[in-house]
Design an enzyme around this catalytic site. Sequence first.
Site, PDB file in Angstrom:
ATOM      1  N   GLN A   1      50.361  31.228  -5.599  1.00  0.00           N
ATOM      2  CA  GLN A   1      51.755  29.477  -6.449  1.00  0.00           C
ATOM      3  C   GLN A   1      53.077  30.201  -6.658  1.00  0.00           C
ATOM      4  O   GLN A   1      53.454  30.888  -6.272  1.00  0.00           O
ATOM      5  CB  GLN A   1      50.812  30.308  -7.885  1.00  0.00           C
ATOM      6  CG  GLN A   1      51.275  28.795  -8.421  1.00  0.00           C
ATOM      7  CD  GLN A   1      52.669  28.987  -9.288  1.00  0.00           C
ATOM      8  OE1 GLN A   1      52.333  30.489  -9.746  1.00  0.00           O
ATOM      9  NE2 GLN A   1      53.607  28.799  -9.899  1.00  0.00           N
TER      10      GLN A   1
ATOM     11  N   TYR B   1      56.680  28.928  -7.916  1.00  0.00           N
ATOM     12  CA  TYR B   1      58.155  28.514  -8.360  1.00  0.00           C
ATOM     13  C   TYR B   1      59.297  28.025  -7.595  1.00  0.00           C
ATOM     14  O   TYR B   1      59.149  29.544  -7.236  1.00  0.00           O
ATOM     15  CB  TYR B   1      57.803  28.821  -9.905  1.00  0.00           C
ATOM     16  CG  TYR B   1      56.915  28.751 -10.668  1.00  0.00           C
ATOM     17  CD1 TYR B   1      56.794  27.496 -11.030  1.00  0.00           C
ATOM     18  CD2 TYR B   1      56.339  29.642 -11.718  1.00  0.00           C
ATOM     19  CE1 TYR B   1      55.694  26.944 -11.985  1.00  0.00           C
ATOM     20  CE2 TYR B   1      55.914  29.518 -12.833  1.00  0.00           C
ATOM     21  CZ  TYR B   1      55.436  28.185 -13.412  1.00  0.00           C
ATOM     22  OH  TYR B   1      54.454  27.936 -14.172  1.00  0.00           O
TER      23      TYR B   1
ATOM     24  N   LYS C   1      50.580  21.441  -7.289  1.00  0.00           N
ATOM     25  CA  LYS C   1      49.802  21.438  -8.465  1.00  0.00           C
ATOM     26  C   LYS C   1      50.236  20.796  -9.471  1.00  0.00           C
ATOM     27  O   LYS C   1      51.516  20.783  -9.968  1.00  0.00           O
ATOM     28  CB  LYS C   1      49.647  23.304  -8.631  1.00  0.00           C
ATOM     29  CG  LYS C   1      48.621  23.244 -10.494  1.00  0.00           C
ATOM     30  CD  LYS C   1      48.531  24.695  -9.672  1.00  0.00           C
ATOM     31  CE  LYS C   1      48.243  25.008 -11.760  1.00  0.00           C
ATOM     32  NZ  LYS C   1      49.340  25.450 -12.956  1.00  0.00           N
TER      33      LYS C   1
ATOM     34  N   HIS D   1      48.892  21.951 -16.558  1.00  0.00           N
ATOM     35  CA  HIS D   1      49.704  23.103 -17.211  1.00  0.00           C
ATOM     36  C   HIS D   1      48.843  23.980 -18.120  1.00  0.00           C
ATOM     37  O   HIS D   1      48.945  24.658 -18.976  1.00  0.00           O
ATOM     38  CB  HIS D   1      50.683  22.552 -16.696  1.00  0.00           C
ATOM     39  CG  HIS D   1      51.025  24.796 -16.652  1.00  0.00           C
ATOM     40  ND1 HIS D   1      52.335  23.876 -15.339  1.00  0.00           N
ATOM     41  CD2 HIS D   1      51.485  25.458 -17.390  1.00  0.00           C
ATOM     42  CE1 HIS D   1      52.934  25.271 -15.397  1.00  0.00           C
ATOM     43  NE2 HIS D   1      52.375  26.197 -16.103  1.00  0.00           N
TER      44      HIS D   1
END
Length: 355
Positions: free
Chosen positions: A125, A127, A221, A245
Amino acid sequence: MRQRLLDWEAAARSRLEPAAADFFAAGSGSERSLAAAVAAWDDWCFAPRVLTDVSVVDTTLELFGLRLPSPVAVAPVAFHALAHAEGELASASGAERAGALYVMATRATRRIEEVAARLSRWWFQVYVLNDRGLTGSLVDRAVSAGARALVLTGDTPIVGRKPRPAGPIPLSNEDYLVNLGLELAESAAPGARELTAEDPGITEEVIGWLAERSGLPVLVKGVLRADDAERCLSAGAAGVIVSNHGGRQLDGALAPAHAIEEVAAAVDGRGPVLLDGGVRDGRSVLKALCLGADAVMVGRPAIWALAAGGEEGVFELLEGLRLELAEAMALAGARRLSECDRSLVRFDPAKGGRP
Ligand SMILES: Cc1cc2nc3c(=O)[nH]c(=O)nc-3n(C[C@H](O)[C@H](O)[C@H](O)COP(=O)(O)O)c2cc1C
Protein backbone atom coordinates in the site's frame (compact mmCIF):
# COMPACT_ATOMS: atom_id res chain seq x y z
CA MET A 1 -11.87 -20.68 16.29
CA ARG A 2 -13.59 -17.99 18.28
CA GLN A 3 -17.13 -17.90 16.95
CA ARG A 4 -17.69 -14.19 16.97
CA LEU A 5 -15.58 -11.24 16.16
CA LEU A 6 -16.70 -9.49 19.32
CA ASP A 7 -14.78 -12.16 21.21
CA TRP A 8 -11.56 -11.27 19.35
CA GLU A 9 -12.08 -7.60 20.08
CA ALA A 10 -12.76 -8.22 23.75
CA ALA A 11 -9.70 -10.46 24.03
CA ALA A 12 -7.59 -7.84 22.24
CA ARG A 13 -8.82 -5.04 24.47
CA SER A 14 -7.89 -6.99 27.57
CA ARG A 15 -4.28 -7.04 26.33
CA LEU A 16 -3.90 -3.60 24.80
CA GLU A 17 -3.29 -0.23 26.35
CA PRO A 18 -6.57 1.70 26.04
CA ALA A 19 -4.96 4.33 23.78
CA ALA A 20 -3.72 1.61 21.40
CA ALA A 21 -7.10 -0.13 21.32
CA ASP A 22 -8.84 3.18 20.67
CA PHE A 23 -6.36 4.05 17.90
CA PHE A 24 -7.45 0.91 16.03
CA ALA A 25 -11.15 1.15 16.89
CA ALA A 26 -11.69 4.83 16.15
CA GLY A 27 -13.55 6.43 13.28
CA SER A 28 -13.42 10.07 12.27
CA GLY A 29 -15.86 12.81 13.23
CA SER A 30 -18.91 11.50 15.00
CA GLU A 31 -18.00 7.93 13.93
CA ARG A 32 -21.18 7.71 11.85
CA SER A 33 -19.47 6.05 8.89
CA LEU A 34 -17.67 3.68 11.25
CA ALA A 35 -20.95 2.32 12.60
CA ALA A 36 -22.75 2.45 9.24
CA ALA A 37 -20.07 0.40 7.47
CA VAL A 38 -20.92 -2.64 9.59
CA ALA A 39 -24.68 -2.05 9.79
CA ALA A 40 -25.09 -1.54 6.03
CA TRP A 41 -24.44 -5.21 5.28
CA ASP A 42 -27.78 -5.96 6.99
CA ASP A 43 -29.53 -3.87 4.34
CA TRP A 44 -28.95 -6.75 1.93
CA CYS A 45 -30.86 -10.03 2.18
CA PHE A 46 -30.12 -13.30 0.44
CA ALA A 47 -32.39 -14.87 -2.13
CA PRO A 48 -30.82 -18.35 -1.97
CA ARG A 49 -31.05 -20.92 -4.76
CA VAL A 50 -32.27 -24.41 -3.90
CA LEU A 51 -31.30 -27.86 -5.22
CA THR A 52 -27.96 -26.92 -6.77
CA ASP A 53 -25.65 -29.79 -5.59
CA VAL A 54 -23.29 -27.99 -3.24
CA SER A 55 -21.43 -31.13 -2.18
CA VAL A 56 -18.24 -29.38 -3.29
CA VAL A 57 -17.85 -25.63 -2.69
CA ASP A 58 -14.82 -23.89 -4.19
CA THR A 59 -13.68 -20.56 -2.68
CA THR A 60 -10.49 -20.20 -4.74
CA LEU A 61 -9.69 -17.38 -7.12
CA GLU A 62 -6.85 -15.86 -9.11
CA LEU A 63 -5.74 -12.24 -8.82
CA PHE A 64 -2.95 -10.91 -11.04
CA GLY A 65 -1.61 -14.42 -11.52
CA LEU A 66 -1.73 -15.29 -7.81
CA ARG A 67 -3.78 -18.36 -6.94
CA LEU A 68 -5.58 -17.76 -3.62
CA PRO A 69 -7.60 -20.23 -1.55
CA SER A 70 -9.94 -17.52 -0.31
CA PRO A 71 -11.21 -14.10 -1.41
CA VAL A 72 -10.55 -12.67 2.08
CA ALA A 73 -7.36 -10.60 2.35
CA VAL A 74 -5.67 -8.55 5.07
CA ALA A 75 -6.21 -4.80 4.56
CA PRO A 76 -3.34 -2.36 4.99
CA VAL A 77 -3.42 -1.03 8.55
CA ALA A 78 -0.74 1.17 10.05
CA PHE A 79 1.34 0.39 13.12
CA HIS A 80 0.85 -3.33 13.86
CA ALA A 81 3.50 -2.96 16.57
CA LEU A 82 0.82 -1.25 18.66
CA ALA A 83 -1.17 -4.48 18.56
CA HIS A 84 1.58 -7.07 19.05
CA ALA A 85 5.27 -7.07 19.94
CA GLU A 86 6.20 -8.75 16.64
CA GLY A 87 4.03 -6.35 14.67
CA GLU A 88 3.69 -7.09 10.96
CA LEU A 89 6.00 -10.11 11.25
CA ALA A 90 3.27 -11.94 13.19
CA SER A 91 0.33 -10.79 11.05
CA ALA A 92 2.23 -11.70 7.88
CA SER A 93 3.03 -15.19 9.15
CA GLY A 94 -0.62 -15.75 10.09
CA ALA A 95 -1.84 -14.62 6.67
CA GLU A 96 0.77 -16.76 4.91
CA ARG A 97 -0.32 -19.86 6.81
CA ALA A 98 -3.90 -19.19 5.73
CA GLY A 99 -2.76 -18.68 2.13
CA ALA A 100 -4.35 -15.23 2.23
CA LEU A 101 -3.32 -12.15 0.32
CA TYR A 102 -1.64 -9.59 2.60
CA VAL A 103 -1.49 -5.87 1.89
CA MET A 104 1.49 -4.33 3.65
CA ALA A 105 1.05 -0.72 4.74
CA THR A 106 3.42 2.14 3.98
CA ARG A 107 3.20 2.73 7.72
CA ALA A 108 4.33 -0.78 8.64
CA THR A 109 6.34 -0.88 11.85
CA ARG A 110 8.71 -3.67 10.82
CA ARG A 111 11.13 -3.50 7.89
CA ILE A 112 9.47 -4.09 4.51
CA GLU A 113 12.09 -6.71 3.59
CA GLU A 114 11.66 -8.65 6.84
CA VAL A 115 7.88 -8.75 6.57
CA ALA A 116 8.10 -9.68 2.89
CA ALA A 117 10.39 -12.60 3.73
CA ARG A 118 7.40 -14.21 5.49
CA LEU A 119 5.06 -13.75 2.55
CA SER A 120 4.54 -15.29 -0.87
CA ARG A 121 1.36 -13.38 -1.83
CA TRP A 122 1.41 -9.71 -0.97
CA TRP A 123 0.75 -6.23 -2.25
CA PHE A 124 2.19 -2.95 -1.03
CA GLN A 125 0.00 0.00 0.00
CA VAL A 126 1.35 3.37 -1.04
CA TYR A 127 0.82 6.71 0.57
CA VAL A 128 2.31 9.32 -1.72
CA LEU A 129 4.27 11.37 0.79
CA ASN A 130 5.33 14.99 0.59
CA ASP A 131 8.82 13.62 -0.03
CA ARG A 132 8.24 12.06 -3.48
CA GLY A 133 11.79 10.66 -3.53
CA LEU A 134 11.15 8.80 -0.30
CA THR A 135 7.87 7.46 -1.72
CA GLY A 136 9.70 6.21 -4.79
CA SER A 137 12.35 4.47 -2.73
CA LEU A 138 9.69 2.72 -0.60
CA VAL A 139 8.05 1.50 -3.80
CA ASP A 140 11.41 0.30 -5.17
CA ARG A 141 12.05 -1.62 -1.96
CA ALA A 142 8.60 -3.22 -2.12
CA VAL A 143 9.20 -4.27 -5.74
CA SER A 144 12.60 -5.76 -4.90
CA ALA A 145 11.08 -7.58 -1.93
CA GLY A 146 8.48 -9.25 -4.15
CA ALA A 147 5.26 -7.20 -3.98
CA ARG A 148 2.86 -8.30 -6.74
CA ALA A 149 0.77 -5.10 -6.96
CA LEU A 150 0.56 -1.61 -5.49
CA VAL A 151 -2.44 -0.24 -3.64
CA LEU A 152 -2.54 3.53 -3.97
CA THR A 153 -4.63 4.98 -1.16
CA GLY A 154 -6.68 7.72 -2.77
CA ASP A 155 -8.87 8.81 0.11
CA THR A 156 -6.26 10.33 2.39
CA PRO A 157 -5.17 13.74 1.08
CA ILE A 158 -5.20 14.69 4.74
CA VAL A 159 -5.77 12.45 7.74
CA GLY A 160 -9.32 12.52 9.11
CA ARG A 161 -9.57 13.85 12.65
CA LYS A 162 -10.72 11.30 15.20
CA PRO A 163 -12.29 11.75 18.64
CA ARG A 164 -10.21 9.03 20.24
CA PRO A 165 -7.78 8.32 21.70
CA ALA A 166 -7.67 11.62 23.50
CA GLY A 167 -3.91 11.46 24.08
CA PRO A 168 -0.89 10.28 22.08
CA ILE A 169 -0.66 6.70 20.90
CA PRO A 170 2.05 4.61 22.57
CA LEU A 171 4.14 4.15 19.40
CA SER A 172 7.91 4.54 19.64
CA ASN A 173 9.78 6.79 17.22
CA GLU A 174 11.85 3.75 16.16
CA ASP A 175 8.69 1.90 15.09
CA TYR A 176 7.31 4.95 13.31
CA LEU A 177 10.52 5.55 11.40
CA VAL A 178 11.61 2.00 10.66
CA ASN A 179 10.97 2.21 6.91
CA LEU A 180 11.28 5.92 6.37
CA GLY A 181 15.05 6.18 6.09
CA LEU A 182 15.29 9.00 8.57
CA GLU A 183 17.60 8.83 11.51
CA LEU A 184 16.01 9.67 14.84
CA ALA A 185 17.99 12.89 15.09
CA GLU A 186 16.91 13.96 11.61
CA SER A 187 13.29 13.17 12.40
CA ALA A 188 13.36 15.73 15.19
CA ALA A 189 14.48 18.45 12.77
CA PRO A 190 11.91 21.06 11.79
CA GLY A 191 9.87 19.90 8.81
CA ALA A 192 10.96 16.26 9.00
CA ARG A 193 7.55 14.92 10.04
CA GLU A 194 5.92 16.92 7.24
CA LEU A 195 8.14 15.20 4.68
CA THR A 196 6.76 11.84 5.76
CA ALA A 197 3.12 13.03 5.75
CA GLU A 198 0.68 12.39 2.89
CA ASP A 199 0.89 14.83 -0.04
CA PRO A 200 -2.53 16.55 -0.28
CA GLY A 201 -1.79 17.69 -3.85
CA ILE A 202 -1.79 14.37 -5.67
CA THR A 203 -4.13 13.63 -8.58
CA GLU A 204 -4.68 10.60 -10.81
CA GLU A 205 -1.36 11.37 -12.53
CA VAL A 206 0.41 9.46 -9.75
CA ILE A 207 -1.18 6.22 -10.99
CA GLY A 208 0.93 6.27 -14.16
CA TRP A 209 4.03 7.31 -12.23
CA LEU A 210 3.64 4.37 -9.83
CA ALA A 211 2.85 1.88 -12.60
CA GLU A 212 5.85 2.95 -14.64
CA ARG A 213 8.25 3.05 -11.74
CA SER A 214 7.22 -0.32 -10.31
CA GLY A 215 6.16 -2.29 -13.39
CA LEU A 216 3.30 -3.56 -11.18
CA PRO A 217 -0.47 -3.29 -11.45
CA VAL A 218 -1.78 -0.34 -9.43
CA LEU A 219 -5.14 -0.48 -7.65
CA VAL A 220 -6.71 2.68 -6.27
CA LYS A 221 -8.19 2.32 -2.79
CA GLY A 222 -11.00 4.47 -1.47
CA VAL A 223 -13.21 4.62 -4.57
CA LEU A 224 -16.91 5.07 -3.77
CA ARG A 225 -18.31 6.40 -7.08
CA ALA A 226 -18.57 5.23 -10.68
CA ASP A 227 -16.96 8.30 -12.24
CA ASP A 228 -13.90 7.97 -10.00
CA ALA A 229 -13.54 4.33 -11.00
CA GLU A 230 -13.64 5.40 -14.63
CA ARG A 231 -11.10 8.19 -14.07
CA CYS A 232 -8.70 5.83 -12.27
CA LEU A 233 -8.93 3.17 -15.00
CA SER A 234 -8.40 5.79 -17.71
CA ALA A 235 -5.29 6.97 -15.87
CA GLY A 236 -3.85 3.45 -15.90
CA ALA A 237 -5.21 1.77 -12.75
CA ALA A 238 -5.46 -2.00 -13.03
CA GLY A 239 -8.31 -2.18 -10.52
CA VAL A 240 -10.05 -0.37 -7.69
CA ILE A 241 -10.83 -0.95 -4.04
CA VAL A 242 -14.17 0.22 -2.71
CA SER A 243 -13.53 1.57 0.77
CA ASN A 244 -14.26 4.45 3.10
CA HIS A 245 -11.05 3.74 5.01
CA GLY A 246 -12.95 1.99 7.78
CA GLY A 247 -14.87 5.19 8.53
CA ARG A 248 -11.66 7.07 9.34
CA GLN A 249 -11.69 9.71 6.62
CA LEU A 250 -14.80 11.68 5.58
CA ASP A 251 -17.41 10.98 8.22
CA GLY A 252 -20.79 10.48 6.57
CA ALA A 253 -19.22 8.94 3.45
CA LEU A 254 -21.21 6.12 1.88
CA ALA A 255 -20.90 2.66 3.38
CA PRO A 256 -18.93 0.36 1.07
CA ALA A 257 -21.89 -2.05 1.14
CA HIS A 258 -23.94 0.68 -0.54
CA ALA A 259 -21.26 1.77 -3.04
CA ILE A 260 -19.95 -1.54 -4.34
CA GLU A 261 -22.69 -2.18 -6.86
CA GLU A 262 -22.25 1.18 -8.61
CA VAL A 263 -18.47 0.93 -8.73
CA ALA A 264 -18.40 -2.69 -9.89
CA ALA A 265 -20.86 -1.87 -12.67
CA ALA A 266 -18.63 1.00 -13.82
CA VAL A 267 -15.51 -1.20 -13.85
CA ASP A 268 -17.47 -3.85 -15.72
CA GLY A 269 -14.78 -6.51 -15.67
CA ARG A 270 -11.93 -4.28 -16.86
CA GLY A 271 -9.98 -5.14 -13.69
CA PRO A 272 -10.49 -6.54 -10.24
CA VAL A 273 -12.74 -4.75 -7.77
CA LEU A 274 -11.99 -5.30 -4.11
CA LEU A 275 -13.88 -3.97 -1.11
CA ASP A 276 -13.25 -3.36 2.55
CA GLY A 277 -15.26 -1.92 5.40
CA GLY A 278 -17.40 -3.54 8.03
CA VAL A 279 -16.86 -7.09 6.80
CA ARG A 280 -17.21 -9.14 9.96
CA ASP A 281 -18.35 -12.62 8.88
CA GLY A 282 -18.63 -14.97 5.93
CA ARG A 283 -22.12 -13.77 5.07
CA SER A 284 -21.00 -10.21 4.51
CA VAL A 285 -18.13 -11.55 2.40
CA LEU A 286 -20.71 -13.38 0.27
CA LYS A 287 -22.88 -10.26 -0.03
CA ALA A 288 -19.87 -8.25 -1.23
CA LEU A 289 -19.06 -10.89 -3.85
CA CYS A 290 -22.67 -11.00 -5.04
CA LEU A 291 -22.67 -7.20 -5.41
CA GLY A 292 -19.63 -7.30 -7.67
CA ALA A 293 -16.49 -7.55 -5.52
CA ASP A 294 -13.83 -10.04 -6.62
CA ALA A 295 -12.36 -10.14 -3.11
CA VAL A 296 -12.66 -8.38 0.23
CA MET A 297 -10.20 -7.20 2.85
CA VAL A 298 -10.54 -7.03 6.63
CA GLY A 299 -8.85 -4.31 8.67
CA ARG A 300 -9.81 -4.22 12.33
CA PRO A 301 -10.74 -7.93 12.52
CA ALA A 302 -7.14 -8.82 11.62
CA ILE A 303 -5.82 -6.35 14.19
CA TRP A 304 -7.97 -7.74 17.02
CA ALA A 305 -6.93 -11.28 16.08
CA LEU A 306 -3.28 -10.19 15.99
CA ALA A 307 -3.50 -8.53 19.38
CA ALA A 308 -5.36 -11.44 20.95
CA GLY A 309 -3.53 -14.35 19.37
CA GLY A 310 -0.53 -13.19 17.32
CA GLU A 311 0.26 -15.25 14.22
CA GLU A 312 -2.11 -18.02 15.33
CA GLY A 313 -4.93 -15.53 15.85
CA VAL A 314 -4.60 -14.07 12.37
CA PHE A 315 -4.49 -17.56 10.86
CA GLU A 316 -7.61 -18.62 12.79
CA LEU A 317 -9.49 -15.49 11.81
CA LEU A 318 -8.77 -15.85 8.08
CA GLU A 319 -9.41 -19.59 8.02
CA GLY A 320 -12.60 -19.04 10.01
CA LEU A 321 -13.84 -16.45 7.51
CA ARG A 322 -13.06 -18.78 4.61
CA LEU A 323 -15.03 -21.61 6.23
CA GLU A 324 -17.93 -19.27 7.01
CA LEU A 325 -17.95 -18.09 3.41
CA ALA A 326 -18.00 -21.69 2.16
CA GLU A 327 -20.92 -22.45 4.48
CA ALA A 328 -22.85 -19.36 3.35
CA MET A 329 -22.19 -20.25 -0.31
CA ALA A 330 -23.50 -23.77 0.23
CA LEU A 331 -26.65 -22.47 1.90
CA ALA A 332 -27.14 -19.89 -0.87
CA GLY A 333 -26.66 -22.49 -3.61
CA ALA A 334 -23.37 -21.13 -5.01
CA ARG A 335 -20.66 -23.68 -5.79
CA ARG A 336 -17.90 -21.34 -6.86
CA LEU A 337 -17.17 -17.61 -6.71
CA SER A 338 -18.44 -17.06 -10.26
CA GLU A 339 -21.85 -18.23 -9.04
CA CYS A 340 -21.96 -15.57 -6.32
CA ASP A 341 -23.95 -13.21 -8.49
CA ARG A 342 -26.29 -10.27 -8.13
CA SER A 343 -29.37 -12.50 -8.24
CA LEU A 344 -28.54 -13.90 -4.80
CA VAL A 345 -29.09 -10.62 -2.93
CA ARG A 346 -31.94 -8.14 -2.64
CA PHE A 347 -32.02 -4.79 -0.89
CA ASP A 348 -34.10 -5.44 2.25
CA PRO A 349 -37.74 -5.07 1.19
CA ALA A 350 -38.47 -3.68 4.66
CA LYS A 351 -36.22 -0.73 3.72
CA GLY A 352 -37.97 0.03 0.47
CA GLY A 353 -36.30 -2.53 -1.76
CA ARG A 354 -33.80 -0.07 -3.28
CA PRO A 355 -30.48 1.25 -1.94
C1 LIG B 1 -6.08 1.70 12.68
C2 LIG B 1 -6.22 1.72 11.21
C3 LIG B 1 -5.17 2.13 10.42
C4 LIG B 1 -5.29 2.14 9.04
N1 LIG B 1 -4.21 2.47 8.29
C5 LIG B 1 -4.32 2.47 6.94
C6 LIG B 1 -3.20 2.79 6.14
O1 LIG B 1 -2.10 3.04 6.64
N2 LIG B 1 -3.37 2.79 4.79
C7 LIG B 1 -4.58 2.50 4.21
O2 LIG B 1 -4.70 2.52 2.99
N3 LIG B 1 -5.65 2.16 4.95
C8 LIG B 1 -5.54 2.14 6.29
N4 LIG B 1 -6.62 1.79 7.05
C9 LIG B 1 -7.88 1.42 6.39
C10 LIG B 1 -7.95 -0.08 6.10
O3 LIG B 1 -7.09 -0.43 5.05
C11 LIG B 1 -9.36 -0.50 5.70
O4 LIG B 1 -9.81 0.34 4.67
C12 LIG B 1 -10.38 -0.49 6.83
O5 LIG B 1 -9.80 -0.85 8.05
C13 LIG B 1 -11.52 -1.43 6.48
O6 LIG B 1 -12.50 -1.40 7.44
P1 LIG B 1 -12.62 -2.49 8.62
O7 LIG B 1 -11.65 -2.08 9.67
O8 LIG B 1 -14.06 -2.31 9.03
O9 LIG B 1 -12.35 -3.86 8.06
C14 LIG B 1 -6.51 1.76 8.44
C15 LIG B 1 -7.57 1.34 9.24
C16 LIG B 1 -7.43 1.30 10.60
C17 LIG B 1 -8.59 0.80 11.43
